[in-house]
Design an enzyme around this catalytic site. Structure first.
Site, PDB file in Angstrom:
ATOM      1  N   GLU A  65       0.395  -1.412   4.615  1.00 48.44           N
ATOM      2  CA  GLU A  65       0.814  -0.013   4.592  1.00 48.44           C
ATOM      3  C   GLU A  65       2.268   0.116   5.045  1.00 48.44           C
ATOM      4  O   GLU A  65       3.078   0.774   4.405  1.00 48.44           O
ATOM      5  CB  GLU A  65      -0.088   0.842   5.479  1.00 48.44           C
ATOM      6  CG  GLU A  65       0.286   2.306   5.447  1.00 48.44           C
ATOM      7  CD  GLU A  65      -0.674   3.193   6.206  1.00 48.44           C
ATOM      8  OE1 GLU A  65      -0.327   4.363   6.464  1.00 48.44           O
ATOM      9  OE2 GLU A  65      -1.786   2.729   6.549  1.00 48.44           O
ATOM     10  N   ARG A 107      -8.307  -1.034   8.526  1.00 47.75           N
ATOM     11  CA  ARG A 107      -9.469  -0.257   8.089  1.00 47.75           C
ATOM     12  C   ARG A 107     -10.149   0.476   9.265  1.00 47.75           C
ATOM     13  O   ARG A 107     -10.682  -0.145  10.172  1.00 47.75           O
ATOM     14  CB  ARG A 107     -10.460  -1.204   7.424  1.00 47.75           C
ATOM     15  CG  ARG A 107     -11.513  -0.544   6.569  1.00 47.75           C
ATOM     16  CD  ARG A 107     -12.324  -1.614   5.865  1.00 47.75           C
ATOM     17  NE  ARG A 107     -13.149  -1.068   4.787  1.00 47.75           N
ATOM     18  CZ  ARG A 107     -13.796  -1.831   3.904  1.00 47.75           C
ATOM     19  NH1 ARG A 107     -13.690  -3.142   3.969  1.00 47.75           N
ATOM     20  NH2 ARG A 107     -14.514  -1.279   2.961  1.00 47.75           N
ATOM     21  N   ARG A 109      -6.149   8.737  16.314  1.00 50.32           N
ATOM     22  CA  ARG A 109      -7.434   8.672  15.608  1.00 50.32           C
ATOM     23  C   ARG A 109      -8.508   8.045  16.497  1.00 50.32           C
ATOM     24  O   ARG A 109      -9.678   8.440  16.432  1.00 50.32           O
ATOM     25  CB  ARG A 109      -7.302   7.914  14.289  1.00 50.32           C
ATOM     26  CG  ARG A 109      -8.581   7.989  13.450  1.00 50.32           C
ATOM     27  CD  ARG A 109      -8.392   7.398  12.072  1.00 50.32           C
ATOM     28  NE  ARG A 109      -7.791   8.323  11.120  1.00 50.32           N
ATOM     29  CZ  ARG A 109      -8.472   9.134  10.319  1.00 50.32           C
ATOM     30  NH1 ARG A 109      -9.793   9.164  10.380  1.00 50.32           N
ATOM     31  NH2 ARG A 109      -7.853   9.912   9.465  1.00 50.32           N
ATOM     32  N   GLU A 135     -13.276   3.473   4.529  1.00 51.48           N
ATOM     33  CA  GLU A 135     -13.305   3.105   5.940  1.00 51.48           C
ATOM     34  C   GLU A 135     -14.625   3.364   6.660  1.00 51.48           C
ATOM     35  O   GLU A 135     -15.020   2.565   7.511  1.00 51.48           O
ATOM     36  CB  GLU A 135     -12.170   3.836   6.678  1.00 51.48           C
ATOM     37  CG  GLU A 135     -10.801   3.349   6.289  1.00 51.48           C
ATOM     38  CD  GLU A 135      -9.692   4.228   6.870  1.00 51.48           C
ATOM     39  OE1 GLU A 135      -8.822   3.692   7.565  1.00 51.48           O
ATOM     40  OE2 GLU A 135      -9.718   5.443   6.619  1.00 51.48           O
ATOM     41  N   GLN A 169       0.798  -1.217   0.000  1.00 53.29           N
ATOM     42  CA  GLN A 169       0.000   0.000   0.000  1.00 53.29           C
ATOM     43  C   GLN A 169       0.838   1.277   0.000  1.00 53.29           C
ATOM     44  O   GLN A 169       0.289   2.360  -0.142  1.00 53.29           O
ATOM     45  CB  GLN A 169      -0.922   0.026   1.233  1.00 53.29           C
ATOM     46  CG  GLN A 169      -2.011  -1.029   1.217  1.00 53.29           C
ATOM     47  CD  GLN A 169      -2.814  -1.043   2.498  1.00 53.29           C
ATOM     48  OE1 GLN A 169      -2.874  -2.052   3.186  1.00 53.29           O
ATOM     49  NE2 GLN A 169      -3.439   0.063   2.844  1.00 53.29           N
ATOM     50  N   PHE A 196      -6.264  -3.695   3.426  1.00 50.46           N
ATOM     51  CA  PHE A 196      -6.964  -3.302   4.655  1.00 50.46           C
ATOM     52  C   PHE A 196      -6.064  -2.595   5.667  1.00 50.46           C
ATOM     53  O   PHE A 196      -6.417  -2.487   6.838  1.00 50.46           O
ATOM     54  CB  PHE A 196      -7.622  -4.509   5.329  1.00 50.46           C
ATOM     55  CG  PHE A 196      -8.463  -5.346   4.421  1.00 50.46           C
ATOM     56  CD1 PHE A 196      -9.564  -4.806   3.784  1.00 50.46           C
ATOM     57  CD2 PHE A 196      -8.142  -6.670   4.172  1.00 50.46           C
ATOM     58  CE1 PHE A 196     -10.339  -5.570   2.933  1.00 50.46           C
ATOM     59  CE2 PHE A 196      -8.908  -7.445   3.317  1.00 50.46           C
ATOM     60  CZ  PHE A 196     -10.007  -6.897   2.693  1.00 50.46           C
TER      61      PHE A 196
END
Length: 829
Positions: free
Chosen positions: A285, A395, A363, A770, A250, A281
Site C-alpha cells: 500500500e 490485512r 483502527r 479483511e 496497491q 496484504f
C-alpha cells in the site's frame, strides 16, 4: 505448527475423544437438533454454488484463474524489457541506529558493468517520501534509524554485477544504542504520532462500582506479509521528461505522486500501471513506492529502462510488518460477567516513522470492543517509535490487534466467574440498550450477529463437544483439548474519510464488447472479476463480453489504495455508475431512433427490450451499438462513487467512521501435548456474513484464506530480531507461515444466507477481504481453553502471540505448577 498425529492414523487421544463424544451425544439426545457435522459437511458440499459465467451474484471463476495455474499470468519479472535494461541493487545499513559519517562510492562507480550510483545528494526533488506524514527519507542523509535502511543504490548491466558492486562501498557509521522496546519508548514519550483517546461515559466510576475488576496484559506479535511476488518494479523513461512505472503496488496514484515529487516533474509526466500483484496484504500500500522512486531516478538519469526486485531476505529486512502491540486492560464486571466499563491501553510498535501508523492504531482502538459493548470505557492508543523498519498496513489494519485485548479479557472473565467463555461472550454482545460503541457509532443489524452465533453454535455441536472435551481432559494427563467460539464485528470504510471514493472508465465497442477500467488493483482477491460481473449484470451481458484492463493512472486518476476491504464496494459502485449513465444515454437514443416508449425500457439477455406483450420490441445489443455509433452517441462513460454518511472527529473521539459492519464467527478445536507444547488444529467451523455475495466462490476462498492467514499470525509466524536490532527471521527457513499440512482436517466454511447488507452497498453485498482474518482468533482462544484445563478451568493462562509450541509449553508449565506442583511423565501410547 506441527501435527501430533498423522491424519490416517488417529491417536489414542482422538479415539478416546470420539468415544466420549458418542457417550455425551447418547446422554443428551434431543438437546440439539441435527444429524451431525459430517453429514452436514457432505450436504454443504452438495449445495456449494457451481462455477458459472454470469454477472454479479454468481459463482464465476476468477478472471485470471487459468493464467494463474498455467503460469501465463504476467507479473513484474515477466514483463519484456529492452536488452539494455539496467538492474538495481541496494546498499543497506548494517546497524539499527547511528550516524552515517562517511559514504565513499568511488570504487563502486569504477567497477565494470556499473552504469550509475545514486545516493541522497543525487535526488533532484523531494527526498522525504513519507506517504502521509514526513519521516521516510528515500536515502539516508546522516541519521540511520533501522538495520536495512537504504544508503545508496547501484545500477549495473546485470543483477549480479549490481549486487557485487554494493560490497565495494566504504561505509563508516557512528553506531548508537537502538530503542527496540515499544513499552519503554512509550514510557519515554517517544512517539511517531500523538496519543489518541476515545471515551464513553465515566469509566473511573464504572471501575469503582463494579462487583469485580479484572486486569491483564498481552503481547501480540507482528507478521511478515510474505507475498509470493516480492517488491518489484520496472521503470521506462518516456520521450519527454516522464516515466512509465510498472509496479506490484496497491496504491498507484500515491506512487505516481511520490515519483513525480522525487524527480521534480508534474504528476501527468508519470504513468503507473498495475495489472496484478502476486499478493499484497497491505505490504504494497505504501511500501512499494520507495523502490519505484529509486528506479525512476536511475531511469531518468541514464535514459534506460531500469528494473528493481528485492531478494526475499532483503525484502523482509527493509520493509515494515504488521504492528506488534502491547495491550493492557482493567475492566469492571457485574456478578454475571457483564462488562460495566474500564480502560484499555494499546501500544503499537510503529518502527522508526509514522507511515500509516496513525490510522492503524486508530483502527485498533475502534476494534478494541470487537462485538461487545464495553460500557463506560476509555481506550487509549499510543504510537511508539522504535529503531526497526516502519511498520505498515496488513490485512485488518490494526483491527486484529485491537480485538485481541477484549477476547483475552472475556476468557479471563469466564474463568473468574466459572462459566463457559461462549456464555460470557454472548452476554456481552451488542444488544438493544447497549448498541453504541465507545466512539459513538450505533451498531445496526443487532440481531444478525446473535443469530449468526446461535446458528454456528448449533451447527458445530458446540455444547455436545464442550461436554465431551471436558470429560476427555479429566481423564487425559498429557493431551488436552480446547474449544472456542469467537465472533468478529469489523468496520468497513477507510477511517480517513477522503479515501472513500473511486472512479471507473467504461468503453463499449461497436461489436458489442465492453472494456472496464477502475482504480482498484488486483492482488489475487478477485476484485477485477467482481467488477466485470457488476458490468455484465448492469448491461445484461455474458461475462465473457466484458474485459478488464490494467489499472493505470492515466485512465482513472487520483485513486485510493486497494485496502480497507473497500475495493469491491467503492470500485463496484463506480463501475455501476458508469453503466447507469451509459444505459440512460442509450435508452434516450433508442426511444428517438426506434420510436419506442422510454418508460420501462431495459436491457435483458443481450437485447434492449421496450414495451410488453405483442407490442414488445427486442433490439440486439450489437445492433443498438451500431445505430448509436452512426447516430454519433458516445459509447464511453466515466463513473464515480463516494461513500455517504461517514465522519469522525478526532478532537472528540466520536463519530461514524464505518459505513457498516461485517460479521462472522468461528469455532476451533485443538489438541495440545502439554509436555512438549506441540499442538494441532483438529476442526474448524466458520459461518461468515457477506450480505448478498457478489461471487460466492471467490468469497468462500477469501474466508478460508483469511482464516488460515490469521491462524498463522497467532501461532507459527514469529518475527525475531537480535540485540542489535537486525531481523534474523528473514526467510522461509526461520519464518514459518502455515502450509497445507496445517489445514484442519475438518474445515467447514459457510456463507450466511438471507441477510443482505442494510446499507446501500453494491447489490447489498458486504466486504470480505479483511473480516475473515480475525476468525483465526478462535484458534488462539482454543489453545488458552486447553491450557485452562490444567488449572481446572479456574484461570486462563497468559499466552502471548505467536503461540508457538515453546510459548504453549511455558504456559502449560506455569498453569500446572500453580494447580499441581507434582511433575508429570509422558503418557505411553
Amino acid at each position: 505448527m506441527r501435527t501430533l498425529t498423522k491424519l490416517d492414523a488417529p491417536s489414542r487421544a482422538t479415539n478416546d475423544l470420539d468415544d466420549a463424544t458418542t457417550r455425551v451425544r447418547e446422554e443428551q439426545q434431543g438437546r440439539i437438533k441435527g444429524d451431525g457435522p459430517l453429514a452436514r459437511q457432505a450436504d454443504a458440499r452438495k449445495t456449494e454454488p457451481a462455477i458459472s459465467h454470469g454477472g454479479a451474484g454468481s459463482a464465476s471463476a476468477h478472471e485470471s484463474a487459468v493464467k494463474h495455474v498455467t503460469g501465463r499470468a504476467a507479473y513484474i519479472d515477466d514483463i519484456a524489457a529492452p536488452a539494455d535494461t539496467l538492474h538495481l541493487a541496494l546498499g543497506l545499513s548494517p546497524v539499527a541506529h547511528g550516524r552515517l559519517t562517511r559514504l565513499d562510492l568511488d570504487k563502486v562507480r569504477a567497477l565494470p558493468d556499473v552504469v550509475d550510483v545514486v545516493a541522497f545528494a543525487d535526488v533532484p526533488g523531494h527526498t522525504d517520501i513519507g506517504p502521509v506524514f514526513p519521516g521516510d527519507p528515500i536515502f539516508v542523509e546522516d541519521e540511520i534509524s533501522y538495520a536495512g535502511q537504504v544508503l545508496f543504490a547501484v545500477a549495473a548491466e546485470s543483477h549480479r554485477a549490481a549486487r557485487e558492486a554494493v560490497r565495494a562501498a566504504i561505509v563508516e557509521i557512528d553506531e548508537r544504542p537502538a530503542s527496540l522496546d515499544p513499552v519503554a519508548a512509550a514510557e519515554r514519550s517517544e512517539f511517531v504520532r500523538p496519543t489518541h483517546v476515545q471515551q464513553s461515559g465515566d469509566w473511573e466510576r464504572s471501575l469503582a462500582t463494579a462487583a469485580h475488576v479484572i486486569e491483564g496484559e498481552q503481547f501480540v506479535g507482528g507478521q511478515e506479509h510474505f507475498y509470493l511476488e516480492g517488491q518489484a518494479c520496472l521503470v521506462q523513461p518516456t520521450e519527454d521528461e516522464g516515466v512509465v512505472v510498472h509496479t506490484s503496488n496497491q496504491h498507484p496514484s500515491e506512487t505516481q505522486k511520490l515519483v513525480a515529487e522525487v524527480l521534480g516533474i508534474p504528476f501527468h509526466a508519470v504513468t503507473v500501471e498495475v495489472r496484478r500483484m502476486g499478493g499484497g496484504f497491505g505490504g504494497k500500500e505504501t511500501q512499494a513506492s520507495p523502490w519505484a522512486c529509486i528506479a525512476a531516478l536511475v531511469a531518468r538519469r541514464t535514459g534506460r529502462t531500469t528494473r528493481l526486485r528485492l531478494p526475499r531476505a532483503e525484502d523482509m529486512r527493509v520493509t515494515g510488518k504488521r504492528h506488534p502491540f502491547h495491550n493492557r486492560y482493567r475492566l469492571g464486571i457485574d456478578e454475571a460477567g457483564v462488562l460495566q466499563g474500564g480502560e484499555l491501553t494499546l501500544i503499537g510498535d510503529c518502527g522508526y516513522s509514522p507511515d500509516l501508523s496513525d490510522a492503524i492504531v486508530d483502527r485498533a482502538m475502534f476494534h478494541a470492543d470487537n462485538a461487545y459493548s464495553l460500557g463506560e470505557a476509555r481506550v487509549t492508543g499510543h504510537r511508539a517509535r522504535t529503531h526497526t523498519a516502519s511498520n505498515t498496513a496488513f490485512r485488518g489494519f490494526g483491527g486484529p490487534q485491537g480485538m485481541m485485548v477484549i477476547e483475552a479479557a472475556l476468557d479471563d472473565i469466564a474463568r473468574r466467574i466459572g462459566e463457559d467463555p461462549l456464555t460470557v461472550r454472548k452476554r456481552n454482545l451488542y444488544r438493544p440498550g447497549r448498541e453504541t460503541t465507545h466512539y459513538g457509532q450505533t451498531v445496526e443489524q443487532l440481531g444478525l450477529l446473535h443469530e449468526l452465533i446461535e446458528r454456528l453454535e448449533a451447527s458445530s455441536d458446540y455444547w455436545v463437544r464442550r461436554d465431551a472435551i471436558t470429560a476427555f481432559n479429566a481423564a487425559s494427563p498429557v493431551i488436552r483439548k480446547g474449544l472456542a467460539l469467537t465472533p468478529v464485528k469489523f468496520g468497513i470504510s477507510f477511517t480517513a474519510k477522503h479515501l472513500n471514493q473511486a472512479g471507473a472508465l467504461l468503453h463499449v465497442y461497436t461489436d458489442g464488447s465492453v472494456q472496464i477500467n477502475h482504480g482498484g488493483t488486483e492482488m489475487g482477491q478477485g476484485l477485477h472479476t467482481k467488477i466485470c460481473q457488476v458490468v455484465a449484470r448492469e448491461l445484461s451481458l455474458d461475462l465473457d463480453t466484458v474485459r478488464i484492463t490494467a489499472t493505470r493512472t492515466d485512465k482513472v486518476p487520483n485513486t485510493s489504495p486497494t485496502a480497507a476491504s473497500s475495493g469491491a464496494d467503492l470500485n463496484g459502485m463506480a463501475a455501476r455508475d458508469a453503466c447507469l449513465k451509459l444505459k440512460a444515454r442509450l435508452f434516450d437514443f433508442a426511444a428517438e431512433e426506434y420510436d419506442l416508449d422510454r418508460e420501462g425500457m431495459r436491457l435483458e439477455a443481450g437485447h434492449l427490450v421496450a414495451g410488453v406483450g405483442e407490442s414488445q420490441r427486442r433490439i440486439p445489443w450489437g445492433e443498438l451499438l451500431q445505430a448509436a455509433y452512426l447516430g454519433r452517441v458516445s459509447l464511453s462513460e466515466k463513473g464515480f462513487y463516494a461513500t455517504p454518511l461517514i465522519h469522525y472527529d478526532r478532537v472528540t473521539g466520536r463519530g461514524r467512521p464505518f459505513y457498516y459492519f461485517a460479521h462472522g464467527a468461528a469455532v476451533a478445536e485443538v489438541s495440545v501435548d502439554t509436555l512438549t507444547g506441540e499442538y494441532q488444529v483438529d476442526r474448524v467451523d466458520i459461518l461468515h456474513d457477506v450480505g448478498d455475495s457478489l461471487n460466492p466462490a471467490i468469497d468462500l476462498g477469501q474466508v478460508e484464506g483469511g482464516f488460515i492467514q490469521g491462524m498463522g499470525w497467532l501461532t507459527s509466524e514469529e518475527l525475531k530480531w537480535n540485540e542489535a536490532g537486525r531481523l534474523i527471521s528473514d526467510g522461509p527457513a526461520t519464518y514459518k507461515i502455515p502450509t497445507y499440512g496445517d489445514l484442519p482436517p475438518v474445515f467447514n466454511v459457510e456463507l450466511l444466507q438471507g441477510h443482505p447488507n442494510s446499507m446501500a452497498s453494491i447489490y447489498r453485498s458486504k466486504a470480505v477481504g479483511e473480516p475473515p482474518f480475525m476468525l483465526g482468533i478462535s484458534v488462539w482462544s482454543a489453545l488458552r481453553d486447553a491450557l485452562a484445563s490444567l488449572a481446572d478451568y479456574r484461570e486462563a493462562p497468559r499466552l502471548d502471540t505467536p503461540a508457538t509450541p515453546e510459548r504453549v509449553l511455558l504456559a502449560a508449565e506455569a498453569a500446572r505448577s500453580r494447580h499441581d506442583p507434582r511433575p508429570l511423565e509422558k503418557e505411553s501410547t
